[in-house]
Design a protein around this motif. Structure first.
Motif, PDB file in Angstrom:
ATOM      1  N   ARG A  73       0.831  -1.206   0.000  1.00  0.00           N
ATOM      2  CA  ARG A  73       0.000   0.000   0.000  1.00  0.00           C
ATOM      3  C   ARG A  73       0.869   1.261   0.000  1.00  0.00           C
ATOM      4  O   ARG A  73       0.583   2.232  -0.712  1.00  0.00           O
ATOM      5  CB  ARG A  73      -0.934   0.009   1.210  1.00  0.00           C
ATOM      6  N   THR A  74       1.934   1.244   0.794  1.00  0.00           N
ATOM      7  CA  THR A  74       2.842   2.394   0.838  1.00  0.00           C
ATOM      8  C   THR A  74       3.467   2.644  -0.532  1.00  0.00           C
ATOM      9  O   THR A  74       3.553   3.790  -1.003  1.00  0.00           O
ATOM     10  CB  THR A  74       3.949   2.156   1.877  1.00  0.00           C
ATOM     11  N   ILE A  75       3.891   1.575  -1.182  1.00  0.00           N
ATOM     12  CA  ILE A  75       4.530   1.714  -2.494  1.00  0.00           C
ATOM     13  C   ILE A  75       3.528   2.189  -3.541  1.00  0.00           C
ATOM     14  O   ILE A  75       3.840   3.045  -4.379  1.00  0.00           O
ATOM     15  CB  ILE A  75       5.194   0.384  -2.894  1.00  0.00           C
ATOM     16  N   VAL A  76       2.307   1.659  -3.501  1.00  0.00           N
ATOM     17  CA  VAL A  76       1.271   2.105  -4.435  1.00  0.00           C
ATOM     18  C   VAL A  76       0.990   3.594  -4.239  1.00  0.00           C
ATOM     19  O   VAL A  76       0.840   4.344  -5.214  1.00  0.00           O
ATOM     20  CB  VAL A  76      -0.009   1.264  -4.251  1.00  0.00           C
ATOM     21  N   ASP A  77       0.920   4.035  -2.991  1.00  0.00           N
ATOM     22  CA  ASP A  77       0.690   5.459  -2.722  1.00  0.00           C
ATOM     23  C   ASP A  77       1.797   6.317  -3.341  1.00  0.00           C
ATOM     24  O   ASP A  77       1.538   7.409  -3.863  1.00  0.00           O
ATOM     25  CB  ASP A  77       0.628   5.708  -1.214  1.00  0.00           C
ATOM     26  N   GLN A  78       3.033   5.818  -3.286  1.00  0.00           N
ATOM     27  CA  GLN A  78       4.158   6.573  -3.836  1.00  0.00           C
ATOM     28  C   GLN A  78       4.176   6.552  -5.363  1.00  0.00           C
ATOM     29  O   GLN A  78       4.587   7.526  -6.001  1.00  0.00           O
ATOM     30  CB  GLN A  78       5.475   6.003  -3.290  1.00  0.00           C
ATOM     31  N   LEU A  79       3.716   5.451  -5.950  1.00  0.00           N
ATOM     32  CA  LEU A  79       3.733   5.320  -7.408  1.00  0.00           C
ATOM     33  C   LEU A  79       2.577   6.043  -8.088  1.00  0.00           C
ATOM     34  O   LEU A  79       2.655   6.361  -9.278  1.00  0.00           O
ATOM     35  CB  LEU A  79       3.673   3.840  -7.803  1.00  0.00           C
ATOM     36  N   GLN A  80       1.513   6.293  -7.349  1.00  0.00           N
ATOM     37  CA  GLN A  80       0.290   6.812  -7.959  1.00  0.00           C
ATOM     38  C   GLN A  80       0.545   8.080  -8.771  1.00  0.00           C
ATOM     39  O   GLN A  80       0.026   8.241  -9.882  1.00  0.00           O
ATOM     40  CB  GLN A  80      -0.753   7.060  -6.864  1.00  0.00           C
ATOM     41  N   ASN A  81       1.366   8.973  -8.251  1.00  0.00           N
ATOM     42  CA  ASN A  81       1.637  10.227  -8.957  1.00  0.00           C
ATOM     43  C   ASN A  81       2.551  10.051 -10.162  1.00  0.00           C
ATOM     44  O   ASN A  81       2.737  10.995 -10.939  1.00  0.00           O
ATOM     45  CB  ASN A  81       2.256  11.250  -7.996  1.00  0.00           C
TER      46      ASN A  81
END
Length: 242
Positions: A73-81
């Motif tokens: 989830r942390t990585i997805v949050d960082q990749l979203q942008n």
């Protein structure tokens, strides 16, 4: 594409709770020229599905599953942008999970991919009652409602939501799509509960959503309808054999 050894290394690091190595795998993959959306589709999603399978079959502990999900989830949050942005499609999608769904990450990734594709997106997540979801649909009027689920016990609740939407018939053009392990493991379940489409993977979601033709009402099936057909067929067979 993402190499098999990259998938294996990332999975191992997730199960060990090794946040630093997980970040390194993602960074190295991006440095090789793999775009963020491919990392979503070909690294995080398949590894997430494998973790779900390992957890369901008691091959990993609850602690490992929780650590892996939170790192993902942390990585997805960082990749979203970093996802590409396509021109606005002027279409709306609402994405939710069934009420007791604990694995929201897949639905969150789907929401990100819709947004990347130019859709106007509202991500409701899990923990909401069918009344809450129904009320929001009435307010937001999406072109697509996507329901995400991983556990078999959630099927009746999803079916009740779809049946309620169909009975009101206030949004005849809205398409209902389902996704998640629950529907992957039960072939044809998406039809039985009355959905218009099913996406087995994140890569399929936008393809299914692009098919703008809703399923004819006569073709939508529910579990009860199938049971009635089976009972009728059994009764007919009994008559023929008497």
């Amino acid at each position: 594409m993402v190499k098999e050894e990259t998938l294996a290394r990332y999975l191992e690091a997730l199960l060990q709770g090794d946040r630093g190595t997980c970040r390194s795998v993602i960074e190295e993959t991006m440095q090789r020229g793999v775009p963020a959306n491919s990392i979503y589709l070909h690294l995080i999603w398949p590894v997430m599905a494998e973790i779900e399978r390992l957890s369901r079959t008691d091959r990993i502990t609850s602690v490992q599953e929780h650590m892996a999900t939170r790192i993902n989830r942390t990585i997805v949050d960082q990749l979203q942008n970093k996802l590409p942005r396509r021109p606005a499609k002027h279409k709306k999608a609402a994405i939710c999970c069934s009420r007791e769904e604990l694995q929201e990450l897949g639905a969150q990734m789907i929401a990100d991919l819709f947004e990347s594709d130019g859709w106007q997106v509202r991500f409701l997540g899990g923990g909401l009652s069918n009344d809450d979801i129904f009320g929001y649909i009435n307010e937001y009027a999406p072109d697509v409602l996507l329901v995400y689920g991983t556990s078999p016990k959630q099927a009746p609740e999803v079916r009740r939501l779809i049946d309620r939407i169909r009975s009101v018939n206030a949004w005849p053009e809205m398409r209902i799509i389902v996704s998640g392990g629950l529907f992957n493991r039960a072939e044809g379940l998406w039809e039985e509960i009355g959905a218009d489409g099913f996406a087995a993977t994140a890569a399929e979601v936008l393809q299914v959503a692009a098919d703008e033709q809703p399923a004819p009402a006569a073709d939508r099936r529910t579990v009860n309808r199938r049971k009635r057909r089976q009972q009728a067929a059994a009764q007919e067979e009994m008559v023929l054999t008497e």
